[in-house]
Motif scaffolding. Structure first.
Motif, PDB file in Angstrom:
ATOM      1  N   ASP A 287       0.517   9.145  -6.220  1.00 56.09           N
ATOM      2  CA  ASP A 287       0.924  10.547  -6.135  1.00 56.09           C
ATOM      3  C   ASP A 287       1.720  10.964  -7.371  1.00 56.09           C
ATOM      4  O   ASP A 287       1.487  12.020  -7.963  1.00 56.09           O
ATOM      5  CB  ASP A 287       1.767  10.771  -4.874  1.00 56.09           C
ATOM      6  N   HIS A 288       2.666  10.113  -7.764  1.00 54.02           N
ATOM      7  CA  HIS A 288       3.465  10.421  -8.948  1.00 54.02           C
ATOM      8  C   HIS A 288       2.585  10.564 -10.175  1.00 54.02           C
ATOM      9  O   HIS A 288       2.759  11.480 -10.986  1.00 54.02           O
ATOM     10  CB  HIS A 288       4.498   9.310  -9.185  1.00 54.02           C
ATOM     11  N   ALA A 289       1.648   9.643 -10.310  1.00 53.30           N
ATOM     12  CA  ALA A 289       0.782   9.679 -11.483  1.00 53.30           C
ATOM     13  C   ALA A 289      -0.047  10.961 -11.487  1.00 53.30           C
ATOM     14  O   ALA A 289      -0.258  11.592 -12.528  1.00 53.30           O
ATOM     15  CB  ALA A 289      -0.120   8.459 -11.506  1.00 53.30           C
ATOM     16  N   ALA A 290      -0.511  11.357 -10.299  1.00 52.44           N
ATOM     17  CA  ALA A 290      -1.326  12.571 -10.212  1.00 52.44           C
ATOM     18  C   ALA A 290      -0.504  13.804 -10.591  1.00 52.44           C
ATOM     19  O   ALA A 290      -0.961  14.690 -11.317  1.00 52.44           O
ATOM     20  CB  ALA A 290      -1.883  12.718  -8.800  1.00 52.44           C
ATOM     21  N   ILE A 291       0.734  13.848 -10.101  1.00 58.27           N
ATOM     22  CA  ILE A 291       1.604  14.994 -10.432  1.00 58.27           C
ATOM     23  C   ILE A 291       1.879  15.027 -11.932  1.00 58.27           C
ATOM     24  O   ILE A 291       1.797  16.065 -12.582  1.00 58.27           O
ATOM     25  CB  ILE A 291       2.928  14.888  -9.647  1.00 58.27           C
ATOM     26  N   ARG A 292       2.192  13.872 -12.492  1.00 59.06           N
ATOM     27  CA  ARG A 292       2.476  13.805 -13.920  1.00 59.06           C
ATOM     28  C   ARG A 292       1.280  14.274 -14.734  1.00 59.06           C
ATOM     29  O   ARG A 292       1.398  15.077 -15.651  1.00 59.06           O
ATOM     30  CB  ARG A 292       2.828  12.361 -14.295  1.00 59.06           C
ATOM     31  N   ASP A 293       0.100  13.768 -14.367  1.00 62.21           N
ATOM     32  CA  ASP A 293      -1.092  14.157 -15.124  1.00 62.21           C
ATOM     33  C   ASP A 293      -1.374  15.647 -14.977  1.00 62.21           C
ATOM     34  O   ASP A 293      -1.791  16.316 -15.922  1.00 62.21           O
ATOM     35  CB  ASP A 293      -2.292  13.338 -14.640  1.00 62.21           C
ATOM     36  N   GLY A 294      -1.151  16.155 -13.757  1.00 64.92           N
ATOM     37  CA  GLY A 294      -1.385  17.583 -13.540  1.00 64.92           C
ATOM     38  C   GLY A 294      -0.456  18.438 -14.389  1.00 64.92           C
ATOM     39  O   GLY A 294      -0.873  19.431 -14.994  1.00 64.92           O
ATOM     40  N   LEU A 295       0.795  18.050 -14.468  1.00 65.62           N
ATOM     41  CA  LEU A 295       1.759  18.813 -15.272  1.00 65.62           C
ATOM     42  C   LEU A 295       1.391  18.767 -16.753  1.00 65.62           C
ATOM     43  O   LEU A 295       1.511  19.754 -17.473  1.00 65.62           O
ATOM     44  CB  LEU A 295       3.176  18.246 -15.068  1.00 65.62           C
ATOM     45  N   ALA A 296       0.948  17.592 -17.172  1.00 65.19           N
ATOM     46  CA  ALA A 296       0.629  17.456 -18.598  1.00 65.19           C
ATOM     47  C   ALA A 296      -0.544  18.342 -18.989  1.00 65.19           C
ATOM     48  O   ALA A 296      -0.679  18.742 -20.144  1.00 65.19           O
ATOM     49  CB  ALA A 296       0.319  15.999 -18.911  1.00 65.19           C
TER      50      ALA A 296
ATOM     51  N   GLY B 166      -7.492  11.678  -5.105  1.00 60.80           N
ATOM     52  CA  GLY B 166      -7.155  10.876  -6.272  1.00 60.80           C
ATOM     53  C   GLY B 166      -7.853   9.546  -6.344  1.00 60.80           C
ATOM     54  O   GLY B 166      -7.481   8.711  -7.153  1.00 60.80           O
ATOM     55  N   GLU B 167      -8.853   9.302  -5.541  1.00 59.58           N
ATOM     56  CA  GLU B 167      -9.529   8.010  -5.591  1.00 59.58           C
ATOM     57  C   GLU B 167     -11.015   8.168  -5.281  1.00 59.58           C
ATOM     58  O   GLU B 167     -11.403   8.918  -4.390  1.00 59.58           O
ATOM     59  CB  GLU B 167      -8.911   7.035  -4.593  1.00 59.58           C
ATOM     60  N   VAL B 168     -11.821   7.477  -6.078  1.00 59.61           N
ATOM     61  CA  VAL B 168     -13.253   7.436  -5.830  1.00 59.61           C
ATOM     62  C   VAL B 168     -13.589   6.016  -5.385  1.00 59.61           C
ATOM     63  O   VAL B 168     -13.126   5.052  -5.973  1.00 59.61           O
ATOM     64  CB  VAL B 168     -14.056   7.790  -7.092  1.00 59.61           C
ATOM     65  N   VAL B 169     -14.363   5.903  -4.344  1.00 64.68           N
ATOM     66  CA  VAL B 169     -14.727   4.592  -3.803  1.00 64.68           C
ATOM     67  C   VAL B 169     -16.239   4.480  -3.805  1.00 64.68           C
ATOM     68  O   VAL B 169     -16.938   5.412  -3.394  1.00 64.68           O
ATOM     69  CB  VAL B 169     -14.188   4.424  -2.360  1.00 64.68           C
ATOM     70  N   GLU B 170     -16.737   3.366  -4.283  1.00 65.44           N
ATOM     71  CA  GLU B 170     -18.180   3.159  -4.293  1.00 65.44           C
ATOM     72  C   GLU B 170     -18.494   1.811  -3.654  1.00 65.44           C
ATOM     73  O   GLU B 170     -17.858   0.800  -3.961  1.00 65.44           O
ATOM     74  CB  GLU B 170     -18.698   3.160  -5.734  1.00 65.44           C
ATOM     75  N   ARG B 171     -19.482   1.808  -2.806  1.00 70.62           N
ATOM     76  CA  ARG B 171     -19.860   0.583  -2.106  1.00 70.62           C
ATOM     77  C   ARG B 171     -21.269   0.188  -2.548  1.00 70.62           C
ATOM     78  O   ARG B 171     -22.175   1.020  -2.577  1.00 70.62           O
ATOM     79  CB  ARG B 171     -19.830   0.863  -0.599  1.00 70.62           C
ATOM     80  N   GLY B 172     -21.430  -1.060  -2.933  1.00 72.70           N
ATOM     81  CA  GLY B 172     -22.735  -1.550  -3.328  1.00 72.70           C
ATOM     82  C   GLY B 172     -23.093  -2.792  -2.531  1.00 72.70           C
ATOM     83  O   GLY B 172     -22.221  -3.566  -2.142  1.00 72.70           O
TER      84      GLY B 172
ATOM     85  N   PRO C  28       0.823  -1.223   0.000  1.00 70.87           N
ATOM     86  CA  PRO C  28       0.000   0.000   0.000  1.00 70.87           C
ATOM     87  C   PRO C  28       0.851   1.264   0.000  1.00 70.87           C
ATOM     88  O   PRO C  28       0.483   2.254  -0.626  1.00 70.87           O
ATOM     89  CB  PRO C  28      -0.813  -0.123   1.293  1.00 70.87           C
ATOM     90  N   ALA C  29       2.002   1.240   0.684  1.00 73.31           N
ATOM     91  CA  ALA C  29       2.821   2.445   0.766  1.00 73.31           C
ATOM     92  C   ALA C  29       3.334   2.829  -0.619  1.00 73.31           C
ATOM     93  O   ALA C  29       3.245   3.982  -1.042  1.00 73.31           O
ATOM     94  CB  ALA C  29       3.986   2.220   1.723  1.00 73.31           C
ATOM     95  N   CYS C  30       3.863   1.851  -1.333  1.00 77.19           N
ATOM     96  CA  CYS C  30       4.371   2.141  -2.674  1.00 77.19           C
ATOM     97  C   CYS C  30       3.232   2.508  -3.615  1.00 77.19           C
ATOM     98  O   CYS C  30       3.403   3.331  -4.516  1.00 77.19           O
ATOM     99  CB  CYS C  30       5.138   0.940  -3.231  1.00 77.19           C
ATOM    100  N   ARG C  31       2.068   1.878  -3.408  1.00 72.81           N
ATOM    101  CA  ARG C  31       0.933   2.218  -4.255  1.00 72.81           C
ATOM    102  C   ARG C  31       0.559   3.686  -4.085  1.00 72.81           C
ATOM    103  O   ARG C  31       0.252   4.392  -5.030  1.00 72.81           O
ATOM    104  CB  ARG C  31      -0.249   1.306  -3.918  1.00 72.81           C
ATOM    105  N   THR C  32       0.612   4.138  -2.825  1.00 71.19           N
ATOM    106  CA  THR C  32       0.295   5.545  -2.563  1.00 71.19           C
ATOM    107  C   THR C  32       1.294   6.451  -3.275  1.00 71.19           C
ATOM    108  O   THR C  32       0.916   7.447  -3.896  1.00 71.19           O
ATOM    109  CB  THR C  32       0.344   5.796  -1.042  1.00 71.19           C
TER     110      THR C  32
END
Lengths: 259, 321
Positions: free
Chosen positions: A42-51, B24-30, A34-38
């Motif tokens: 974050d990286h993906a969000a920054i990249r998309d924001g810059l683009a 950055g995340e949307v969560v939906e519960r059904g 989960p830590a690396c996923r976070t």
């Protein structure tokens, strides 16, 4: 793959630059950690924001002025004699030419930067600026300074390459990732089978070899016949399981069970 | 005549499903509950390549499903589908899928997931398949047929026959009362309190750690990994145990301890050392080492144990219960 390795590869992974095996390993780690996923999110969000940031365009008047000055200087050059031009280089009249050169360099640099744009809206190409560009080859940047009348002649004198459009950024698609994961698992089955087959066959003696070959052929055919999904996975497991037991000599040395 | 009910969770089942949005995340519960129609629900079949599946038995006769979808934004979230089909024969099928992707590519898989929590009648048989998430099955009596690719499998307190397969996902079984057949390619298997009549566990690369195994027919195989077994023979009552334990590893070590007082005939062979603790042993043919343990029961009622490691060591011991 551990966290450090995954984070080292993260940027390349998000940009779609990793080979399939490494990308799969990173993806697998992100699922587990989960830590690396976070961090990845974050990286993906920054990249998309810059683009998505808009790149500021200069005012049209600025650009028109640069082009006009560039054109005037070149026309003056064309009208002077060789000696005059030589004099120009050694006289204070060099200043306007220097200015023109600087302006030219600035214009080329500016357009180069624009054509390198890899993100948001596509940068306008040279033909965008030639308002009445006809069908056929795109006019050069220098042509654009003159308009239709002198375009053809100058294009032959001073060819300027138009930068190719930027390559589209590779897109990460979950569907493709899922298909890649299925392919990876199949590859694990294939590798395992290839490793086990000689071990298992070496355990067979006499007539057992032919029986073994028949069994393997039947199990392999079952893998081929099975539709992709659960049935295929089960067929692979059956084949690998048979080979494992055969490699352990299980068929020849079965323990009698007193039931 | 196959499907009589069709529903899409959080779609038709819940017109305005609850959604939450974090950074950055949307969560939906059904949520959806399926009640039995003419026949009781006998089997639940789940196929979810997009996340975790957790199945738990309960005393009711219905199936309740909770789906939790995660996506980077709402558009993508709405392309995550959970489909429910109930068959007339009492089978409930649950499938997840991605949207068709015609509009635009979906985001990276790391940002998408659907987790399912399903409560099923205790007597129902469970068939479940996942991709790389976690698959958990708990408190069911109808047995289970479980598949995971890179995902892990965990089974707790299950009766009935259990079959589990994974490629490189670990498997853990705790308190299984039915026959168990587990196979993994590159993973570890952990077994604790296995009471079914037969236990078969097999790995290509990884370890097998089996504790409190009381099955009568135990077969554990590894190509490239260690096997540790702590087995019991009939609860130590002193009666005849006519079972068999076969443990074999090609390149790993084998270590088996049996809690028993009954007569046991043990044969072992190893490329490394063979150690029989607490009993005399003698060398047999083809480098086999043989020994007899225990004294209870008639001589004709021997339990049979065969242990082998082609390139590793073998250790065997009997522990008085």
């Amino acid at each position: 793959m551990n966290c450090r390795t995954a984070l080292d590869e993260l940027t390349a992974y998000l940009d779609g630059e990793l080979d399939a095996a490494t990308a799969s390993a990173v993806r697998g780690h992100l699922r587990l950690c989960p830590a690396c996923r976070t961090v990845a999110e974050d990286h993906a969000a920054i990249r998309d924001g810059l683009a998505e940031l808009e790149r500021p365009d200069p005012a049209p008047a600025v650009w028109a002025g640069v082009l006009a000055r560039l054109g005037e200087a070149e026309i003056d050059d064309a009208r002077r004699s060789r000696w005059a031009r030589w004099f120009d280089r050694v006289r204070p009249h060099l200043l306007p030419a220097g200015l023109a050169t600087a302006a030219c360099a600035a214009a080329v640099l500016f357009m180069h930067l624009r054509s390198d744009d890899a993100g948001g809206a596509p940068a306008p190409s040279a033909s965008t600026w030639a308002h009445d560009a006809p069908q056929g080859p795109a006019p050069s940047r220098r042509e654009a300074a003159y308009g239709g009348g002198q375009r053809r002649e100058l294009a032959t004198q001073v060819p300027v390459e138009v930068a190719p459009p930027p390559a589209p950024r590779p897109t990460v698609d979950a569907s493709a990732e899922l298909a890649g994961e299925v392919a990876r698992l199949e590859e694990v089955f294939r590798t395992t089978t290839a490793e086990l087959l000689p071990l298992a066959r070496a355990e067979q003696r006499g007539a057992a070899v032919q029986r073994f070959d028949r069994d393997v052929a039947a199990l392999e055919a079952a893998v081929v016949r099975a539709p992709a999904g659960k049935a295929r996975d089960q067929a692979w497991h059956a084949l690998v399981s048979f080979l494992e037991r055969s490699a352990l000599g299980e068929a020849a040395a079965r323990v009698a069970v007193n039931r | 005549m196959m499907a009589i009910v069709f529903a899409t969770l959080a779609g038709s089942a819940a017109a305005d499903p609850p959604r939450g949005e974090t950074d950055g995340e949307v969560v939906e519960r059904g949520e959806l509950t399926v009640a039995p129609s003419r026949r009781p629900i006998r089997a639940v079949v789940v196929d979810n390549a997009l996340g975790d599946v957790r199945v738990e038995g309960h005393d009711g006769d219905n199936v309740s499903i909770v789906s939790v979808k995660h996506a980077p934004e709402v558009d993508t979230l709405e392309r995550l589908r959970v489909t429910l089909v109930t068959d007339p024969d009492g089978t409930v099928r649950l499938t997840t899928a991605l949207g068709d992707g015609r509009e635009r590519p979906l985001a990276a898989l790391a940002g998408l997931r659907i987790d399912l929590t399903i409560r099923v009648p205790r007597a129902a048989r469970v068939e479940a398949r996942i991709g790389s998430g976690r698959l958990e099955v708990k408190n069911v009596d109808g047995g289970a047929d479980l598949d995971a690719g890179a995902g892990s499998i965990q089974v707790v307190n299950v009766a009935g026959a259990v079959v589990a397969r994974s490629v490189d996902g670990d498997q853990r079984f705790t308190t299984v009362f039915g026959d168990l057949d587990a196979h993994a390619i590159d993973a570890d298997l952990a077994l604790d309190t296995i009471r079914g009549r037969s236990l078969s566990a097999q790995i290509h690369s990884g370890s097998i750690d089996a504790r409190r195994v009381a099955s009568r027919d135990v077969r554990l195989y590894a190509i490239d990994g260690d096997i540790h077994v702590d087995a019991e023979t009939g609860g130590g009552g002193g009666g005849p145990w006519r079972g068999a334990i076969v443990v074999s590893s090609l390149r790993g070590n084998v270590e088996v301890a049996v809690r028993s007082t009954v007569r046991l005939k043990v044969r072992a062979r190893a490329g490394g050392r063979v150690v029989f603790a607490g009993a005399a042993s003698r060398a047999g043919r083809d480098r086999w080492v043989e020994g007899q343990f225990g004294h209870a029961g008639r001589p004709s009622q021997l339990g049979t144990i065969r242990l082998e490691s082609r390139y590793g060591d073998v250790a065997f011991s009997v522990v008085n219960p």
